[in-house]
Scaffold this active site. Structure first.
Site, short mmCIF file in Angstrom:
data_model
loop_
_atom_site.label_atom_id
_atom_site.label_comp_id
_atom_site.label_asym_id
_atom_site.label_seq_id
_atom_site.Cartn_x
_atom_site.Cartn_y
_atom_site.Cartn_z
N LYS B 100 -23.68 53.50 116.91
CA LYS B 100 -24.45 53.18 118.12
C LYS B 100 -25.07 54.47 118.65
O LYS B 100 -24.38 55.40 119.03
CB LYS B 100 -23.56 52.56 119.20
N GLY B 161 -21.97 51.65 133.91
CA GLY B 161 -20.87 51.77 134.85
C GLY B 161 -21.16 51.30 136.26
O GLY B 161 -20.35 51.48 137.16
N GLY B 188 -24.02 47.53 132.42
CA GLY B 188 -24.40 46.85 133.64
C GLY B 188 -23.56 45.64 134.01
O GLY B 188 -23.51 45.25 135.16
N THR B 210 -16.72 49.42 131.41
CA THR B 210 -16.17 49.57 132.76
C THR B 210 -15.73 48.24 133.37
O THR B 210 -14.73 48.18 134.08
CB THR B 210 -17.22 50.22 133.67
#
Lengths: 257, 257, 257, 257
Positions: B100, B161, B188, B210
């Protein structure tokens, strides 16, 4: 999660998703959707569903009252008197004590008439019914309905059959904060995320009909809704992260490579 | 649903939820969350996660690379050169081809620098990597990244985050409509409904860190997210009802009682 | 308010509303809308507006370049080269130095191609142009465009001609916070409140065409937009009240009667 | 626009913005804000504003009842009886017939108690008052209030003093569509665009207090609100463009250069 049950009128339910019995192609499809949704309660429009005529397909031949709690509702009633009369007849015919009261105002919006609704709720409770009540998202009226003894408050997310989702999350949240009986969003859910949002607001359950029955593939949508209600419930219990205006890297910088 | 798999770089995944390996209290908790999420792929910040020092807890001792596809990422890289170098080192050390790519612009927003990202993507693909790419929600750049050979497009929902959900669903939808490779919302997501919305827009998957790691109960939130991704995916495939401005009774009036 | 002027490329404007010159029924109506809007600058699609053929109605016969700053734009250009060439020809023909650059990606979205846009901006600035630049709402690219010398950043609110309003207020806000040159929302405004919102985010101006030209009454909508931009600007400067989750009575209880 | 007036209880107003008289630093600032807002009507909390004690600053010494229509309100009343009594006393003292009725439910939300509100409205109208009525955004109750003779319907946008804007535009729109008396959004406006949105929904006016009084610069915000109400009104009358999902170039391709 096993002990996270929904208690309504003295009974416990594992599922927090209540589905309707209107608009399906057939009672057979309705039954398949109920299974896919993992529902334990179905609401039945007394004026629209065939329960008694043995010459036609009957709901109970597909959705067994032994497996699903039937929740008779007063869809199509526009006055308190009409709703009370309908439910009394239903009790005589089917023995139902636990009912969903709805007293509508007009054909265009199908919004509840809260004045008539409160009046009907009082009469029904005096008459020994356990009343789950369809209502506007007005926190003041929600409290009044709880105070007269309703066993579940069912505020609308948006107009019946509109699929517009929850128009006023703040009101739903205020209702939840003030309620000591279950709060179940009823009307307005259009897709899975709408149901998840209702549960994330702290609602105890969701009732829907059109979102499943009018999906292109109702059974698949029923399964989607089962997951959505679980997702929203678990997220509510898990306690979501805070919202931040600026970015936050996923971990403290360490620099290993 | 068994045949609804996500194909990336020649491999098939049943799960459409990719989770991170940062911000958890411990790798043990991280592993428990991965199990609860039903994840099959985890992304690993090469600069932050301990993979090599045997004197400290290592990720692979808890989240086994035999069970989870490791997706190394370049979190913390702010230039194309830095990202490319980081991944080359990683390939030498760990043999990872599927990566990634993220090239960030600044610490405040952690937004991707799309110019550098495109440049790095070209270099990595020329070098034989299979590149999943973190990008802005600009449909034009998403197409450029696909055109140079990226194997998955990973637009941000909002700031890393932030937990703000998908800020611009229209752009995500445009990216999905134009893409022939998987589109995975990355960054998000704050709670379950955000993940469901991403999937309802037609995305092929969601990556989050997160939202799970900073929930009050990360493992429970991981389970919520598993259901949310399934809910959104099934709702997308089921085909939602239309939205209506006025109410629609749940069934034609019949009048049985 | 008299000293609250917009400065672009060394000139001062009292009005913060820039309007277009396309889609109107006639140049006469266009002129009337410009007056109603209180505009001081109009953007002119060089490829679409008649400026030179004296046998047909010409823009300048109605919207005088003596009263309005003409801002030539490159609508219809899909490569950097094409945009640069178009503006060079325009400068030779009309002497325009202050220009609005737009390099589009495709007919379906009309989104800017940011890679080509940056490249064209560099070429034009090297060539002595003052470049106001139509761009995506990506804060990273907005900064790049400022860094190469653009004199105004013009991020889209949403797709050109869509009337969908500002899709991502967070990004617009981030662009404003980072910019030292004027930020002007360009594209997406559909009605008055959209323009007010743009200004409340701290933008220095708004450019619109379709919202006025395709209103049922374009001149009245032009007047609405004049008020909307003033309203949003004044509200931004006045500093809005905080948002509160619970109610707050309008004054301390005193009890006079 | 000269003939676009607001008619309430037989009087015509050019301004569609009603402001409050609470929370200002002083009555002098209040007066300055009223002028900047271009207001012609101010609402006066009978229980909180000093009208009678000549030893202290009095509202009427700054905001002259000769220039502004005073609209006495029942802020702080929590029962129908209390509200009716308050207004009767006010009529005896000040001769006011035109009043704003509000009957609140609780200190936390300050939401109207619609049952008590309807009851008070009936009593006041029987008693010869002209009643403008603060109400929830429930279209059914709005109609009831009109049917008993209220001369203006004043639904809340959101909680009093919250600044959260209009939470449920759909309900406001339904109220407007059904009403034959003026509809004035009362409570919830936080900034200029909120007021513009109310007017774009077709409301006849907006009432606000905190949004102006608690802005950092109340007089400037009052001016912003004047423009916002004009902007929204004009946009509503002008008829906005349609919303489109894809882009639409600002004019047909012509190719002149």
């Amino acid at each position: 999660m096993t002990d996270d049950t929904l208690k309504i009128a003295g009974r416990e339910y594992t599922s927090r998703l209540i589905i309707g019995t209107g608009k399906y192609k057939s009672y057979a499809q309705n039954a398949e959707a109920a299974r896919a949704a993992g529902a334990e309660m179905v609401t039945v429009a007394l004026r629209r569903v065939n329960l008694s005529n043995p010459d036609e397909d009957r709901l109970q031949d597909h959705v067994s009252p032994d497996k699903y709690t039937y929740l008779p509702n007063t869809a199509g009633c526009f006055t308190a008197d009409d709703a009370v009369r309908t439910l009394r007849l239903a009790r005589e015919a089917g023995g139902w004590d636990l009912v969903k009261l709805e007293v509508l105002s007009d054909q265009k919006t199908l919004y509840p008439d809260m004045e008539e609704t409160l009046s009907a709720a009082k009469a029904l409770i005096a008459d020994g019914f356990q009343v789950m009540v369809y209502c506007s998202d007005d926190p003041v009226y929600a409290k009044k309905l709880e105070d007269v003894g309703c066993c579940a408050i069912m505020p609308l997310g948006s107009l019946i059959g509109s699929g517009l989702g929850i128009q006023n999350p703040l009101n739903i949240r205020l209702i939840v904060e003030n309620a000591r009986v279950p709060v179940i969003v009823d009307a307005g859910v259009g897709t899975a995320s709408d149901a998840a949002i209702a549960m994330e607001l702290g609602c105890d359950g969701v009732l829907m009909n059109t979102a499943i029955a009018e999906a292109k593939d109702p059974v698949r949508m029923a399964r989607a809704m089962k997951h959505a209600v679980l997702a929203g419930r678990e997220a509510y219990l898990a306690g979501r992260m805070g919202r931040k205006r600026y970015a936050d890297p996923s971990s403290p910088l360490a620099g290993l490579i």
